[in-house]
Motif scaffolding. Structure first.
Motif, mmCIF file in Angstrom:
data_model
loop_
_atom_site.group_PDB
_atom_site.id
_atom_site.type_symbol
_atom_site.label_atom_id
_atom_site.label_comp_id
_atom_site.label_asym_id
_atom_site.label_seq_id
_atom_site.Cartn_x
_atom_site.Cartn_y
_atom_site.Cartn_z
ATOM 1 N N ILE A 75 0.822 -1.383 -0.073
ATOM 2 C CA ILE A 75 0.041 0.001 -0.152
ATOM 3 C C ILE A 75 0.874 1.310 0.042
ATOM 4 O O ILE A 75 0.621 2.168 -0.618
ATOM 5 C CB ILE A 75 -0.809 0.082 1.066
ATOM 6 N N GLN A 76 1.959 1.273 0.767
ATOM 7 C CA GLN A 76 2.951 2.278 0.715
ATOM 8 C C GLN A 76 3.599 2.609 -0.573
ATOM 9 O O GLN A 76 3.726 3.642 -0.855
ATOM 10 C CB GLN A 76 3.888 2.163 1.833
ATOM 11 N N VAL A 77 3.857 1.496 -0.996
ATOM 12 C CA VAL A 77 4.706 1.533 -2.451
ATOM 13 C C VAL A 77 3.615 2.150 -3.522
ATOM 14 O O VAL A 77 3.958 3.099 -4.288
ATOM 15 C CB VAL A 77 4.916 0.104 -2.940
ATOM 16 N N ILE A 78 2.284 1.626 -3.263
ATOM 17 C CA ILE A 78 1.237 2.325 -4.431
ATOM 18 C C ILE A 78 1.078 3.701 -4.165
ATOM 19 O O ILE A 78 1.097 4.289 -5.168
ATOM 20 C CB ILE A 78 -0.242 1.321 -4.271
ATOM 21 N N LYS A 79 1.215 4.295 -2.990
ATOM 22 C CA LYS A 79 0.950 5.626 -2.546
ATOM 23 C C LYS A 79 2.177 6.449 -3.142
ATOM 24 O O LYS A 79 1.792 7.401 -3.806
ATOM 25 C CB LYS A 79 0.945 5.909 -1.292
ATOM 26 N N GLU A 80 3.404 5.649 -3.006
ATOM 27 C CA GLU A 80 4.579 6.557 -3.777
ATOM 28 C C GLU A 80 4.551 6.339 -5.145
ATOM 29 O O GLU A 80 4.973 7.456 -5.797
ATOM 30 C CB GLU A 80 5.801 5.770 -3.417
ATOM 31 N N VAL A 81 3.991 5.303 -5.791
ATOM 32 C CA VAL A 81 3.850 5.530 -7.268
ATOM 33 C C VAL A 81 2.875 6.370 -7.487
ATOM 34 O O VAL A 81 3.275 7.224 -8.610
ATOM 35 C CB VAL A 81 3.421 3.972 -7.768
ATOM 36 N N ARG A 82 1.841 6.643 -6.974
ATOM 37 C CA ARG A 82 0.958 7.716 -7.370
ATOM 38 C C ARG A 82 1.263 9.188 -7.248
ATOM 39 O O ARG A 82 1.056 10.086 -7.973
ATOM 40 C CB ARG A 82 -0.602 7.764 -6.569
ATOM 41 N N ALA A 83 2.418 9.301 -6.171
ATOM 42 C CA ALA A 83 3.165 10.492 -6.026
ATOM 43 C C ALA A 83 3.929 10.841 -7.184
ATOM 44 O O ALA A 83 4.009 12.125 -7.295
ATOM 45 C CB ALA A 83 3.792 10.457 -4.466
ATOM 46 N N LEU A 84 4.674 9.762 -7.398
ATOM 47 C CA LEU A 84 5.627 10.229 -8.591
ATOM 48 C C LEU A 84 5.171 10.082 -9.800
ATOM 49 O O LEU A 84 5.668 10.822 -10.811
ATOM 50 C CB LEU A 84 6.773 8.801 -8.586
ATOM 51 N N THR A 85 3.949 9.593 -10.122
ATOM 52 C CA THR A 85 3.127 9.734 -11.494
ATOM 53 C C THR A 85 1.938 10.327 -11.427
ATOM 54 O O THR A 85 1.426 10.819 -10.435
ATOM 55 C CB THR A 85 3.427 8.237 -11.924
ATOM 56 N N LEU A 95 0.295 -1.290 -11.906
ATOM 57 C CA LEU A 95 1.717 -1.263 -12.091
ATOM 58 C C LEU A 95 2.603 -2.119 -11.010
ATOM 59 O O LEU A 95 3.388 -2.755 -11.365
ATOM 60 C CB LEU A 95 2.169 0.193 -11.956
ATOM 61 N N VAL A 96 2.237 -1.763 -9.789
ATOM 62 C CA VAL A 96 2.632 -2.464 -8.646
ATOM 63 C C VAL A 96 2.748 -3.808 -8.539
ATOM 64 O O VAL A 96 3.802 -4.876 -8.468
ATOM 65 C CB VAL A 96 2.493 -1.969 -7.193
ATOM 66 N N ASP A 97 1.537 -4.409 -9.099
ATOM 67 C CA ASP A 97 1.115 -5.882 -9.087
ATOM 68 C C ASP A 97 1.855 -6.516 -10.102
ATOM 69 O O ASP A 97 2.225 -7.695 -10.163
ATOM 70 C CB ASP A 97 -0.417 -6.071 -9.276
ATOM 71 N N GLY A 98 2.135 -5.786 -11.397
ATOM 72 C CA GLY A 98 2.904 -6.250 -12.731
ATOM 73 C C GLY A 98 4.362 -6.094 -12.494
ATOM 74 O O GLY A 98 5.059 -6.410 -13.578
ATOM 75 N N ALA A 99 4.918 -5.700 -11.313
ATOM 76 C CA ALA A 99 6.446 -5.641 -11.220
ATOM 77 C C ALA A 99 6.975 -6.988 -11.621
ATOM 78 O O ALA A 99 6.600 -7.952 -11.411
ATOM 79 C CB ALA A 99 6.568 -5.417 -9.854
ATOM 80 N N PRO A 100 8.077 -6.749 -12.389
ATOM 81 C CA PRO A 100 8.956 -5.741 -12.636
ATOM 82 C C PRO A 100 8.404 -4.812 -13.845
ATOM 83 O O PRO A 100 8.183 -5.476 -14.948
ATOM 84 C CB PRO A 100 10.378 -6.341 -12.914
ATOM 85 N N LYS A 101 8.379 -3.562 -13.582
ATOM 86 C CA LYS A 101 7.828 -2.812 -14.674
ATOM 87 C C LYS A 101 8.565 -1.386 -14.666
ATOM 88 O O LYS A 101 8.957 -0.885 -13.558
ATOM 89 C CB LYS A 101 6.451 -2.294 -14.484
ATOM 90 N N ALA A 102 8.700 -0.588 -15.755
ATOM 91 C CA ALA A 102 9.304 0.675 -15.709
ATOM 92 C C ALA A 102 8.376 1.535 -15.157
ATOM 93 O O ALA A 102 7.160 1.544 -15.585
ATOM 94 C CB ALA A 102 9.652 1.054 -16.929
ATOM 95 N N LEU A 103 8.737 2.439 -14.381
ATOM 96 C CA LEU A 103 8.006 3.400 -13.739
ATOM 97 C C LEU A 103 8.086 4.829 -14.075
ATOM 98 O O LEU A 103 7.031 5.538 -14.578
ATOM 99 C CB LEU A 103 8.190 3.475 -11.895
ATOM 100 N N LEU A 104 9.312 4.979 -14.198
ATOM 101 C CA LEU A 104 9.512 6.298 -14.932
ATOM 102 C C LEU A 104 10.672 6.219 -16.123
ATOM 103 O O LEU A 104 11.727 5.352 -15.892
ATOM 104 C CB LEU A 104 10.232 7.447 -13.726
#
Length: 129
Positions: A75-85, A95-104
């Motif tokens: 959940i914390q990682v999802i929050k950070e992903v939303r903050a960064l994108t 995106l988090v469930d499908g890791a490994p994935k390019a985030l940026l």
């Protein structure tokens, strides 16, 4: 002096090394009091990449942040992903469930390092390429 065609100039640039082309661009900027933009840099990187790939790797200025795994604090990682994108909750979760994935992709070194630090602090496994 005979006027050179565009094709003649391009042929001359193709024969130059990366260092020779870099010197040419610097002199061109000084003589005409201009600054070379990204398209000129892209032309310079093309022939140089074939001639000296080690120099290109040393001058890397675009990085990809790849989320390898979410860890225990998903959940914390999802929050950070939303903050960064600009992703919504569902997209960030996918995106988090499908890791490994390019985030940026194709971000500068500073942005990549900040993103990596924030995601690792949240518990994710991240690599910067």
């Amino acid at each position: 002096m005979a006027k050179l065609s565009t094709d003649d100039l391009l042929d001359a640039f193709k024969e130059m090394t990366l260092l020779e082309l870099s010197d040419f661009v610097k002199q061109f900027e000084e003589v005409f009091d201009v600054k070379a933009a990204a398209p000129v840099a892209a032309v310079a990187a093309g022939p140089g990449a074939a001639a000296a790939p080690a120099e290109e790797a040393a001058a890397q200025d675009e990085f990809d942040v790849v989320l390898e795994g979410a860890g225990d604090k998903k959940i914390q990682v999802i929050k950070e992903v939303r903050a960064l994108t600009s992703l919504g909750l569902k997209e960030a979760k996918d995106l988090v469930d499908g890791a490994p994935k390019a985030l940026l992709e194709k971000v500068n070194k500073e942005t990549a390092d900040k993103a990596k630090e924030a995601l690792e602090k949240a518990g994710a496994t991240v690599t910067v390429k």
